[in-house]
Design a protein around this motif. Structure first.
Motif, PDB file in Angstrom:
ATOM      1  N   SER A  89       0.860  -1.191   0.000  1.00 15.64           N
ATOM      2  CA  SER A  89       0.000   0.000   0.000  1.00 15.64           C
ATOM      3  C   SER A  89       0.889   1.231   0.000  1.00 15.64           C
ATOM      4  O   SER A  89       1.842   1.323   0.785  1.00 15.64           O
ATOM      5  CB  SER A  89      -0.929  -0.002   1.205  1.00 15.64           C
ATOM      6  N   MET A  90       0.552   2.202  -0.866  1.00 16.87           N
ATOM      7  CA  MET A  90       1.430   3.335  -1.114  1.00 16.87           C
ATOM      8  C   MET A  90       0.688   4.656  -1.021  1.00 16.87           C
ATOM      9  O   MET A  90      -0.537   4.718  -1.186  1.00 16.87           O
ATOM     10  CB  MET A  90       2.050   3.206  -2.515  1.00 16.87           C
ATOM     11  N   PRO A  91       1.420   5.749  -0.773  1.00 19.50           N
ATOM     12  CA  PRO A  91       0.795   7.081  -0.855  1.00 19.50           C
ATOM     13  C   PRO A  91       0.266   7.325  -2.270  1.00 19.50           C
ATOM     14  O   PRO A  91       0.812   6.817  -3.254  1.00 19.50           O
ATOM     15  CB  PRO A  91       1.955   8.028  -0.532  1.00 19.50           C
ATOM     16  N   ALA A  92      -0.795   8.114  -2.356  1.00 17.84           N
ATOM     17  CA  ALA A  92      -1.420   8.375  -3.657  1.00 17.84           C
ATOM     18  C   ALA A  92      -2.007   9.774  -3.678  1.00 17.84           C
ATOM     19  O   ALA A  92      -2.190  10.422  -2.635  1.00 17.84           O
ATOM     20  CB  ALA A  92      -2.503   7.332  -3.935  1.00 17.84           C
ATOM     21  N   ALA A  99       1.952   7.567  -5.740  1.00 20.54           N
ATOM     22  CA  ALA A  99       2.974   8.607  -5.807  1.00 20.54           C
ATOM     23  C   ALA A  99       4.277   8.013  -6.331  1.00 20.54           C
ATOM     24  O   ALA A  99       4.584   6.838  -6.105  1.00 20.54           O
ATOM     25  CB  ALA A  99       3.188   9.219  -4.431  1.00 20.54           C
ATOM     26  N   SER A 100       5.024   8.825  -7.024  1.00 22.35           N
ATOM     27  CA  SER A 100       6.330   8.387  -7.508  1.00 22.35           C
ATOM     28  C   SER A 100       7.385   8.667  -6.449  1.00 22.35           C
ATOM     29  O   SER A 100       7.160   9.408  -5.491  1.00 22.35           O
ATOM     30  CB  SER A 100       6.680   9.114  -8.802  1.00 22.35           C
ATOM     31  N   GLY A 101       8.564   8.073  -6.622  1.00 21.98           N
ATOM     32  CA  GLY A 101       9.658   8.324  -5.693  1.00 21.98           C
ATOM     33  C   GLY A 101       9.900   7.151  -4.766  1.00 21.98           C
ATOM     34  O   GLY A 101       9.288   6.080  -4.876  1.00 21.98           O
ATOM     35  N   ARG A 102      10.813   7.370  -3.825  1.00 22.06           N
ATOM     36  CA  ARG A 102      11.200   6.347  -2.862  1.00 22.06           C
ATOM     37  C   ARG A 102      10.695   6.730  -1.471  1.00 22.06           C
ATOM     38  O   ARG A 102      10.690   7.914  -1.124  1.00 22.06           O
ATOM     39  CB  ARG A 102      12.720   6.179  -2.845  1.00 22.06           C
ATOM     40  N   PHE A 103      10.332   5.711  -0.701  1.00 19.64           N
ATOM     41  CA  PHE A 103       9.740   5.936   0.610  1.00 19.64           C
ATOM     42  C   PHE A 103      10.296   4.939   1.619  1.00 19.64           C
ATOM     43  O   PHE A 103      10.709   3.830   1.258  1.00 19.64           O
ATOM     44  CB  PHE A 103       8.217   5.771   0.550  1.00 19.64           C
ATOM     45  N   TYR A 138      -3.215   5.996   8.030  1.00 21.39           N
ATOM     46  CA  TYR A 138      -2.629   7.072   8.839  1.00 21.39           C
ATOM     47  C   TYR A 138      -1.145   7.212   8.530  1.00 21.39           C
ATOM     48  O   TYR A 138      -0.637   8.321   8.355  1.00 21.39           O
ATOM     49  CB  TYR A 138      -2.845   6.776  10.322  1.00 21.39           C
ATOM     50  N   MET A 139      -0.434   6.104   8.446  1.00 17.89           N
ATOM     51  CA  MET A 139       0.993   6.144   8.166  1.00 17.89           C
ATOM     52  C   MET A 139       1.269   6.371   6.680  1.00 17.89           C
ATOM     53  O   MET A 139       2.191   7.109   6.307  1.00 17.89           O
ATOM     54  CB  MET A 139       1.650   4.852   8.639  1.00 17.89           C
ATOM     55  N   ILE A 140       0.492   5.746   5.826  1.00 18.35           N
ATOM     56  CA  ILE A 140       0.734   5.865   4.383  1.00 18.35           C
ATOM     57  C   ILE A 140       0.594   7.320   3.931  1.00 18.35           C
ATOM     58  O   ILE A 140       1.424   7.828   3.161  1.00 18.35           O
ATOM     59  CB  ILE A 140      -0.236   4.958   3.605  1.00 18.35           C
ATOM     60  N   LYS A 141      -0.434   8.017   4.407  1.00 14.89           N
ATOM     61  CA  LYS A 141      -0.637   9.407   3.999  1.00 14.89           C
ATOM     62  C   LYS A 141       0.433  10.337   4.552  1.00 14.89           C
ATOM     63  O   LYS A 141       0.527  11.491   4.132  1.00 14.89           O
ATOM     64  CB  LYS A 141      -2.026   9.876   4.442  1.00 14.89           C
ATOM     65  N   ARG A 142       1.218   9.838   5.471  1.00 17.12           N
ATOM     66  CA  ARG A 142       2.331  10.630   6.016  1.00 17.12           C
ATOM     67  C   ARG A 142       3.672  10.170   5.454  1.00 17.12           C
ATOM     68  O   ARG A 142       4.723  10.392   6.032  1.00 17.12           O
ATOM     69  CB  ARG A 142       2.301  10.573   7.541  1.00 17.12           C
ATOM     70  N   GLY A 143       3.611   9.531   4.286  1.00 23.79           N
ATOM     71  CA  GLY A 143       4.823   9.269   3.534  1.00 23.79           C
ATOM     72  C   GLY A 143       5.484   7.938   3.765  1.00 23.79           C
ATOM     73  O   GLY A 143       6.700   7.813   3.583  1.00 23.79           O
ATOM     74  N   TYR A 144       4.703   6.907   4.132  1.00 18.42           N
ATOM     75  CA  TYR A 144       5.248   5.567   4.311  1.00 18.42           C
ATOM     76  C   TYR A 144       4.565   4.592   3.354  1.00 18.42           C
ATOM     77  O   TYR A 144       3.388   4.756   3.012  1.00 18.42           O
ATOM     78  CB  TYR A 144       5.025   5.070   5.738  1.00 18.42           C
ATOM     79  N   ILE A 145       5.301   3.577   2.949  1.00 21.59           N
ATOM     80  CA  ILE A 145       4.725   2.437   2.245  1.00 21.59           C
ATOM     81  C   ILE A 145       4.579   1.300   3.254  1.00 21.59           C
ATOM     82  O   ILE A 145       5.479   1.065   4.068  1.00 21.59           O
ATOM     83  CB  ILE A 145       5.622   1.998   1.072  1.00 21.59           C
ATOM     84  N   THR A 146       3.447   0.619   3.232  1.00 18.41           N
ATOM     85  CA  THR A 146       3.286  -0.555   4.090  1.00 18.41           C
ATOM     86  C   THR A 146       3.300  -1.808   3.228  1.00 18.41           C
ATOM     87  O   THR A 146       2.664  -1.863   2.169  1.00 18.41           O
ATOM     88  CB  THR A 146       1.984  -0.494   4.918  1.00 18.41           C
ATOM     89  N   VAL A 147       4.047  -2.793   3.694  1.00 16.61           N
ATOM     90  CA  VAL A 147       4.143  -4.084   3.020  1.00 16.61           C
ATOM     91  C   VAL A 147       3.651  -5.140   4.006  1.00 16.61           C
ATOM     92  O   VAL A 147       4.222  -5.303   5.088  1.00 16.61           O
ATOM     93  CB  VAL A 147       5.588  -4.388   2.593  1.00 16.61           C
ATOM     94  N   ASP A 186      13.400   3.338  -0.057  1.00 17.18           N
ATOM     95  CA  ASP A 186      14.452   4.349   0.113  1.00 17.18           C
ATOM     96  C   ASP A 186      15.604   3.892   1.008  1.00 17.18           C
ATOM     97  O   ASP A 186      16.492   4.681   1.330  1.00 17.18           O
ATOM     98  CB  ASP A 186      13.862   5.662   0.636  1.00 17.18           C
ATOM     99  N   GLY A 187      15.587   2.626   1.437  1.00 18.01           N
ATOM    100  CA  GLY A 187      16.677   2.113   2.254  1.00 18.01           C
ATOM    101  C   GLY A 187      16.400   2.056   3.737  1.00 18.01           C
ATOM    102  O   GLY A 187      17.233   1.568   4.512  1.00 18.01           O
ATOM    103  N   ASN A 188      15.220   2.537   4.168  1.00 19.02           N
ATOM    104  CA  ASN A 188      14.878   2.571   5.590  1.00 19.02           C
ATOM    105  C   ASN A 188      13.647   1.711   5.845  1.00 19.02           C
ATOM    106  O   ASN A 188      12.540   2.043   5.418  1.00 19.02           O
ATOM    107  CB  ASN A 188      14.604   4.011   6.029  1.00 19.02           C
ATOM    108  N   LEU A 189      13.857   0.601   6.562  1.00 19.63           N
ATOM    109  CA  LEU A 189      12.786  -0.364   6.808  1.00 19.63           C
ATOM    110  C   LEU A 189      12.457  -0.422   8.289  1.00 19.63           C
ATOM    111  O   LEU A 189      13.341  -0.574   9.139  1.00 19.63           O
ATOM    112  CB  LEU A 189      13.227  -1.750   6.322  1.00 19.63           C
ATOM    113  N   GLY A 190      11.176  -0.296   8.597  1.00 20.34           N
ATOM    114  CA  GLY A 190      10.688  -0.473   9.954  1.00 20.34           C
ATOM    115  C   GLY A 190       9.877  -1.753  10.063  1.00 20.34           C
ATOM    116  O   GLY A 190       9.214  -2.166   9.106  1.00 20.34           O
ATOM    117  N   LEU A 191       9.934  -2.403  11.217  1.00 18.53           N
ATOM    118  CA  LEU A 191       9.167  -3.616  11.491  1.00 18.53           C
ATOM    119  C   LEU A 191       8.121  -3.290  12.536  1.00 18.53           C
ATOM    120  O   LEU A 191       8.442  -2.653  13.547  1.00 18.53           O
ATOM    121  CB  LEU A 191      10.089  -4.722  11.996  1.00 18.53           C
TER     122      LEU A 191
END
Length: 683
Positions: A89-92, A99-103, A138-147, A186-191
């Motif tokens: 799920s991605m920002p849109a 949205a394009s770019g890295r997150f 909530y997190m996606i709209k603030r610039g995160y991708i959830t997997v 973008d190289g930054n992964l949270g669990l």
């Protein structure tokens, strides 16, 4: 008697030396030696911040994107050929175009289906945005991708599960690798995640992939045997009768058939997975449960690595990223959450928040909040999650360094039903000291030890619980019939993940009924002249003998008000067969053991000699409570707590008809060790 038959779909919508194995003297670090790997000694991290003036503030910021979009179902192929179902799920923008770019990415791995998490995340109110295995707007709209990934052998992923086992954990690494290869990363992964998802987050963090930068876990497990499935050397059948059918039932049947119709490209993969998940009933679910009931070594005991490989606390000290732990006062993982924090704080910035309630209730409370955030009251879960990941995944300065290290709900601290918290620089509380109180023949709790032989107490083994497990078509079914009255107690709420408390009964918050039903031996103080603050683990040192070769002790600690209502604080359970203690892995404070560590191995087993007194050092799970002046502290001891643990069948036969005697005399001074903290430490 209550019968608790469970099907997964309906559950979706919780200096005493006798008996010591190793007698080596442990080193005291500062005031206390702390439990390390599953209870081994570890030194408090000297680099931990003292955080002398901690306070909570409510962190939030505006959305970066107006919308969120979920990509079509995809699959990750592991090195062993397993296929893992994944939803991204991605920002849109307003039109729902990604949205394009890295997150930065937040990864969740679940046994409860990513499509179910997706549904809840899409249609739930905006405040219910904890990481539930799916879309988190909530997190996606603030610039995160959830997997979101279905763990190997569950949901739409292939494989025959062995829940949280080694093969499943190998697939965690494959999921992380896949994320790192995506063009939008973008190289930054949270669990992140709650419950099972929190467990997978910790186990994944232990693999130390350099892309992982932080973890946020809500009500995660630590020690699979001691904390959950094998409490006190007994079998936690009540919990298993809910959790195992839930995980298996969500992975077969109509949900997979529906997803196959919606995702024709992957229909054959989904239905192959469905068949494998049904086959897992015979290959893993039934053999595991039946092995426990048959007293099979390595399942009913802690021999081998069956339980250790599933225990995040074993290797939590290897985690090298900042990790936030949320626990709960009456959680199924009540014992484990502080122990995880103890391991984590040695090497990384870690925070511990203990909220009120059982498993499900604590999650709902974290979603809705506990009132306005104040110096001692934590904000809502979504704000904590955003603050933690904004700091460590986005590099923002969010104030995590000023968060209290430890925040705990303190039972009895609030008034008129209010939930009130206290903060501290560490756990166990730095000002905690052990206070021993003796169980006297007149049924009092006293600071004075008995000077002569006093009246003994007797408790009797109840009729054993009935446990069944079977396969019905493609579903694993289990049921437990409780016969000792604990089906109406705080324990039934705790070990049904809070489901047993959806319809609240007085006996859930007043232990008097279960203690009367069980014929418990009750010991209590006179009305207290001043408030008593206890915070930490409790140890009951009970001298007993039995008429049979197997017996158990169940301990309840209560706060009794002037009207006689006995509000439960915590419980402990121990099979006498496994009473041996490893002193080198137990917790001592000021030279006094306050949290025993039992090996629970076949080699440590010692059947009772009928009539011979033995010392039972019972671990009572840690909690925090303020017993008010005018109230009484109660310790109630019975022969069972079937809601928390039942006998394997062969040992039940040994225990049937047993009568246990509890002693109080100079040679057998039964007592309880309390973790007392000055009331001045309350903020």
């Amino acid at each position: 008697m209550s019968s608790h038959a469970t099907r997964a779909g309906s559950r979706l919508l919780g200096a005493i030396a006798a008996g010591i194995l190793a007698t080596s003297t442990s080193t005291t670090f500062a005031q206390t030696t702390t439990l390390g790997t599953r209870g081994g000694l570890s030194q408090t991290n000297p680099a931990i911040t003292s955080n002398a003036s901690p306070s909570w503030t409510s962190y939030s910021r505006s959305e970066d994107y107006p919308n969120a979009v979920t990509l079509p179902l995809q699959y990750i192929t592991t090195s062993s050929g397993k296929k893992l179902a994944v939803l991204v799920s991605m920002p849109a923008n307003w039109l729902g175009i990604k949205a394009s770019g890295r997150f930065p990415v937040i990864l969740t791995q679940t046994a409860y289906r990513i499509d179910v998490g997706q549904l809840l995340g899409t249609f739930a109110p905006s405040d219910t945005t904890l990481m539930i295995g799916g879309r988190d707007d909530y997190m996606i709209k603030r610039g995160y991708i959830t997997v979101a990934v279905d763990a190997a052998g569950t949901g739409m992923s292939t494989g025959e599960t062995q829940l949280i086992g080694a093969e499943e954990q190998e697939a965690y690494a494959a999921a992380v690798k896949w994320v790192t290869e995506q063009s939008w990363f973008d190289g930054n992964l949270g669990l992140a995640g709650t419950s099972y998802l929190g467990i997978t987050s910790l186990l994944t963090a232990e693999q130390r992939n350099p892309a992982v930068k932080a973890a946020f876990t809500v009500v995660p497990m630590g020690d699979a045997y001691r904390g959950v499935v094998g409490v006190g050397g007994m079998l936690n059948a009540e919990f298993l009768s809910i959790w195992l059918p839930l995980t298996q039932g969500l992975s077969v049947g109509v949900l997979n058939a529906g997803e196959a119709l919606l995702n024709l490209k992957y229909a054959s993969t989904i239905m192959a997975a469905d068949a494998q998940h049904a086959a897992a009933i015979d290959s893993w679910y039934l053999p595991t449960v039946n092995g426990g009931l048959a007293n099979q070594q390595g399942i009913a005991t802690d021999d081998g690595d069956f339980w250790s490989v599933r225990s995040p606390v074993e290797r939590a000290s290897q985690i090298n990223v900042p990790t936030f732990v949320v626990g709960a006062a009456n959680d199924i993982f009540q014992r484990d959450e502080p122990l995880l924090y103890e391991q984590l704080k040695r090497n990384v910035n870690s925070k511990l928040v203990i909220v009120p309630g059982a498993h499900v209730q604590s999650i709902l409370g974290l979603i809705s909040g506990f009132g306005s955030a104040s110096a001692n009251t934590p904000p809502k879960g979504k704000q904590l999650l955003l603050q933690w990941f904004d700091q460590y995944l986005k590099g923002k300065s969010t104030g995590v360094t000023s968060m209290p290290n430890v925040t705990q709900f303190v039972q009895g601290y609030g008034t008129s039903g209010a939930k009130r918290f206290a903060t501290a620089t560490d756990w166990p509380h730095p000002q905690m000291s052990p206070q021993r109180m003796f169980l006297r023949g007149d049924r009092s709790l006293s600071n004075a030890a008995p000077a002569s032989s006093e009246t003994t107490a007797s408790i009797s083994e109840p009729k054993g619980a009935s446990v069944t497990a079977s396969r019905v078509l493609n579903n694993f079914i289990a049921s437990v019939s409780i016969n000792d009255g604990s089906n109406c107690s705080s324990s039934i709420v705790q070990w049904t993940l809070g489901i047993g408390g959806v319809l609240p009964l007085a006996c859930h918050t007043d232990s008097s009924k279960v203690e009367t039903a069980q014929g418990a031996a009750i010991y209590q103080t006179p009305a207290l002249g001043s408030d008593l603050y206890i915070n930490g683990p409790i140890q009951a040192d009970i001298w007993m003998s039995a008429t049979n070769t197997d017996a158990a002790l169940a301990v309840r600690v209560d706060d009794v008000d002037a009207s006689g209502v006995a509000t439960p604080i915590s419980t402990g359970l121990l099979s006498a067969r496994y009473r041996v203690v490893d002193a080198s892995r137990s917790r001592y404070v000021n030279g006094v053991m306050i949290q025993p560590w039992h090996p629970f191995t076949a080699a440590s087993a010692q059947p009772l000699v009928p009539g011979k007194p033995v010392l039972m050092q019972v671990e009572v799970f840690p909690n925090a409570a303020l017993i008010r002046a005018g109230h009484r502290l109660r310790v109630a001891i019975s022969a069972s707590n079937q809601a928390q643990g039942v006998w394997p069948t062969p040992l039940q036969a040994n225990a049937n008809g047993n009568v246990t005697t509890i002693y109080s005399d100079p040679d057998h001074p039964s007592s309880v060790v309390l973790p007392v903290v000055p009331t001045s430490a309350l903020n």
